[in-house]
Design a protein around this motif. Structure first.
Motif, PDB file in Angstrom:
ATOM      1  N   TYR A  18       0.855  -1.185   0.000  1.00  0.00           N
ATOM      2  CA  TYR A  18       0.000   0.000   0.000  1.00  0.00           C
ATOM      3  C   TYR A  18       0.888   1.231   0.000  1.00  0.00           C
ATOM      4  O   TYR A  18       2.056   1.172   0.361  1.00  0.00           O
ATOM      5  CB  TYR A  18      -0.899   0.030   1.242  1.00  0.00           C
ATOM      6  N   LYS A  19       0.323   2.351  -0.397  1.00  0.00           N
ATOM      7  CA  LYS A  19       1.023   3.636  -0.335  1.00  0.00           C
ATOM      8  C   LYS A  19       0.291   4.515   0.671  1.00  0.00           C
ATOM      9  O   LYS A  19      -0.940   4.524   0.733  1.00  0.00           O
ATOM     10  CB  LYS A  19       1.019   4.328  -1.705  1.00  0.00           C
ATOM     11  N   ILE A  20       1.063   5.269   1.434  1.00  0.00           N
ATOM     12  CA  ILE A  20       0.475   6.152   2.435  1.00  0.00           C
ATOM     13  C   ILE A  20      -0.063   7.404   1.746  1.00  0.00           C
ATOM     14  O   ILE A  20       0.615   8.015   0.925  1.00  0.00           O
ATOM     15  CB  ILE A  20       1.515   6.535   3.499  1.00  0.00           C
ATOM     16  N   PHE A  21      -1.292   7.748   2.104  1.00  0.00           N
ATOM     17  CA  PHE A  21      -1.903   8.962   1.576  1.00  0.00           C
ATOM     18  C   PHE A  21      -1.844  10.084   2.620  1.00  0.00           C
ATOM     19  O   PHE A  21      -1.453  11.200   2.324  1.00  0.00           O
ATOM     20  CB  PHE A  21      -3.348   8.711   1.158  1.00  0.00           C
ATOM     21  N   ARG A  22      -2.245   9.761   3.857  1.00  0.00           N
ATOM     22  CA  ARG A  22      -2.285  10.807   4.874  1.00  0.00           C
ATOM     23  C   ARG A  22      -2.221  10.204   6.279  1.00  0.00           C
ATOM     24  O   ARG A  22      -2.785   9.152   6.535  1.00  0.00           O
ATOM     25  CB  ARG A  22      -3.575  11.613   4.746  1.00  0.00           C
ATOM     26  N   VAL A  23      -1.541  10.906   7.157  1.00  0.00           N
ATOM     27  CA  VAL A  23      -1.529  10.572   8.568  1.00  0.00           C
ATOM     28  C   VAL A  23      -2.370  11.632   9.256  1.00  0.00           C
ATOM     29  O   VAL A  23      -2.051  12.814   9.187  1.00  0.00           O
ATOM     30  CB  VAL A  23      -0.092  10.579   9.141  1.00  0.00           C
ATOM     31  N   LYS A  24      -3.464  11.212   9.874  1.00  0.00           N
ATOM     32  CA  LYS A  24      -4.343  12.184  10.524  1.00  0.00           C
ATOM     33  C   LYS A  24      -4.342  11.941  12.027  1.00  0.00           C
ATOM     34  O   LYS A  24      -4.863  10.944  12.512  1.00  0.00           O
ATOM     35  CB  LYS A  24      -5.751  12.141   9.948  1.00  0.00           C
ATOM     36  N   VAL A  25      -3.685  12.845  12.738  1.00  0.00           N
ATOM     37  CA  VAL A  25      -3.602  12.765  14.195  1.00  0.00           C
ATOM     38  C   VAL A  25      -3.830  14.149  14.777  1.00  0.00           C
ATOM     39  O   VAL A  25      -3.590  15.165  14.119  1.00  0.00           O
ATOM     40  CB  VAL A  25      -2.240  12.208  14.672  1.00  0.00           C
ATOM     41  N   ASP A  26      -4.280  14.189  16.035  1.00  0.00           N
ATOM     42  CA  ASP A  26      -4.546  15.458  16.706  1.00  0.00           C
ATOM     43  C   ASP A  26      -3.338  15.979  17.477  1.00  0.00           C
ATOM     44  O   ASP A  26      -3.206  17.155  17.718  1.00  0.00           O
ATOM     45  CB  ASP A  26      -5.719  15.303  17.688  1.00  0.00           C
ATOM     46  N   ASN A  27      -2.461  15.074  17.845  1.00  0.00           N
ATOM     47  CA  ASN A  27      -1.348  15.393  18.715  1.00  0.00           C
ATOM     48  C   ASN A  27      -0.067  15.584  17.901  1.00  0.00           C
ATOM     49  O   ASN A  27       0.306  14.707  17.128  1.00  0.00           O
ATOM     50  CB  ASN A  27      -1.211  14.230  19.707  1.00  0.00           C
ATOM     51  N   ASN A  28       0.627  16.691  18.092  1.00  0.00           N
ATOM     52  CA  ASN A  28       1.870  16.948  17.355  1.00  0.00           C
ATOM     53  C   ASN A  28       2.971  15.947  17.691  1.00  0.00           C
ATOM     54  O   ASN A  28       3.781  15.609  16.837  1.00  0.00           O
ATOM     55  CB  ASN A  28       2.368  18.369  17.610  1.00  0.00           C
ATOM     56  N   MET A  29       2.999  15.451  18.932  1.00  0.00           N
ATOM     57  CA  MET A  29       4.007  14.455  19.322  1.00  0.00           C
ATOM     58  C   MET A  29       3.781  13.158  18.555  1.00  0.00           C
ATOM     59  O   MET A  29       4.727  12.535  18.090  1.00  0.00           O
ATOM     60  CB  MET A  29       3.946  14.185  20.824  1.00  0.00           C
ATOM     61  N   THR A  30       2.523  12.757  18.421  1.00  0.00           N
ATOM     62  CA  THR A  30       2.217  11.528  17.688  1.00  0.00           C
ATOM     63  C   THR A  30       2.537  11.708  16.215  1.00  0.00           C
ATOM     64  O   THR A  30       3.101  10.807  15.592  1.00  0.00           O
ATOM     65  CB  THR A  30       0.728  11.154  17.872  1.00  0.00           C
ATOM     66  N   LEU A  31       2.215  12.861  15.655  1.00  0.00           N
ATOM     67  CA  LEU A  31       2.530  13.138  14.257  1.00  0.00           C
ATOM     68  C   LEU A  31       4.039  13.080  14.048  1.00  0.00           C
ATOM     69  O   LEU A  31       4.517  12.456  13.093  1.00  0.00           O
ATOM     70  CB  LEU A  31       1.993  14.500  13.827  1.00  0.00           C
ATOM     71  N   ARG A  32       4.791  13.674  14.934  1.00  0.00           N
ATOM     72  CA  ARG A  32       6.251  13.663  14.840  1.00  0.00           C
ATOM     73  C   ARG A  32       6.791  12.227  14.872  1.00  0.00           C
ATOM     74  O   ARG A  32       7.670  11.859  14.099  1.00  0.00           O
ATOM     75  CB  ARG A  32       6.835  14.492  15.985  1.00  0.00           C
ATOM     76  N   ARG A  33       6.222  11.410  15.762  1.00  0.00           N
ATOM     77  CA  ARG A  33       6.641  10.011  15.872  1.00  0.00           C
ATOM     78  C   ARG A  33       6.366   9.265  14.576  1.00  0.00           C
ATOM     79  O   ARG A  33       7.204   8.511  14.083  1.00  0.00           O
ATOM     80  CB  ARG A  33       5.900   9.347  17.040  1.00  0.00           C
ATOM     81  N   MET A  34       5.185   9.481  14.009  1.00  0.00           N
ATOM     82  CA  MET A  34       4.823   8.807  12.756  1.00  0.00           C
ATOM     83  C   MET A  34       5.751   9.235  11.620  1.00  0.00           C
ATOM     84  O   MET A  34       6.202   8.410  10.831  1.00  0.00           O
ATOM     85  CB  MET A  34       3.373   9.098  12.380  1.00  0.00           C
ATOM     86  N   LEU A  35       6.046  10.515  11.541  1.00  0.00           N
ATOM     87  CA  LEU A  35       6.946  11.010  10.494  1.00  0.00           C
ATOM     88  C   LEU A  35       8.354  10.460  10.685  1.00  0.00           C
ATOM     89  O   LEU A  35       9.018  10.099   9.713  1.00  0.00           O
ATOM     90  CB  LEU A  35       6.950  12.539  10.471  1.00  0.00           C
ATOM     91  N   ASP A  36       8.795  10.368  11.933  1.00  0.00           N
ATOM     92  CA  ASP A  36      10.122   9.804  12.221  1.00  0.00           C
ATOM     93  C   ASP A  36      10.209   8.336  11.819  1.00  0.00           C
ATOM     94  O   ASP A  36      11.283   7.842  11.473  1.00  0.00           O
ATOM     95  CB  ASP A  36      10.462   9.947  13.700  1.00  0.00           C
ATOM     96  N   LEU A  37       9.087   7.634  11.864  1.00  0.00           N
ATOM     97  CA  LEU A  37       9.049   6.227  11.476  1.00  0.00           C
ATOM     98  C   LEU A  37       8.965   6.039   9.955  1.00  0.00           C
ATOM     99  O   LEU A  37       8.976   4.922   9.469  1.00  0.00           O
ATOM    100  CB  LEU A  37       7.858   5.524  12.137  1.00  0.00           C
ATOM    101  N   GLY A  38       8.855   7.145   9.215  1.00  0.00           N
ATOM    102  CA  GLY A  38       8.812   7.060   7.756  1.00  0.00           C
ATOM    103  C   GLY A  38       7.419   7.113   7.162  1.00  0.00           C
ATOM    104  O   GLY A  38       7.231   6.808   5.992  1.00  0.00           O
ATOM    105  N   MET A  39       6.437   7.483   7.961  1.00  0.00           N
ATOM    106  CA  MET A  39       5.052   7.546   7.494  1.00  0.00           C
ATOM    107  C   MET A  39       4.824   8.828   6.691  1.00  0.00           C
ATOM    108  O   MET A  39       4.115   9.735   7.114  1.00  0.00           O
ATOM    109  CB  MET A  39       4.082   7.517   8.684  1.00  0.00           C
ATOM    110  N   LEU A  40       5.427   8.890   5.535  1.00  0.00           N
ATOM    111  CA  LEU A  40       5.319  10.061   4.670  1.00  0.00           C
ATOM    112  C   LEU A  40       4.415   9.743   3.494  1.00  0.00           C
ATOM    113  O   LEU A  40       4.317   8.584   3.063  1.00  0.00           O
ATOM    114  CB  LEU A  40       6.706  10.454   4.151  1.00  0.00           C
TER     115      LEU A  40
END
Length: 82
Positions: A18-40
């Motif tokens: 699958y290809k990632i389209f969007r990460v939708k989170v309310d918390n900036n810390m969680t978003l940062r964690r997801m981006l650090d894991l490569g969820m782009l």
């Protein structure tokens, strides 16, 4: 004309890319964690193993394996990779 269908990562099939389209989170810390894991956007991700209890799934992304809870994976929208 083909229609792209977006699903939560938690509903992805095992060993299907699958290809990632969007990460939708309310918390900036969680978003940062997801981006650090490569969820782009556009990154390819594949579920490779579901835990026996069913609440954790191992995913292969960017050359590594990560485990996500379904509660986190449901906030990542994906579509089938061509």
């Amino acid at each position: 004309m083909l229609k792209t269908v977006f699903i939560p990562l938690s509903e992805s099939k095992i060993n299907k890319p699958y290809k990632i389209f969007r990460v939708k989170v309310d918390n900036n810390m969680t978003l940062r964690r997801m981006l650090d894991l490569g969820m782009l956007r556009g990154a390819e991700i594949k579920a490779i193993h579901k835990s026996p209890m069913g609440n954790l799934t191992a995913y292969f992304i960017k050359g590594t394996v990560i485990a996500l809870r379904d509660s986190d994976a449901k906030n990542i929208l994906v579509y089938k990779a061509p």
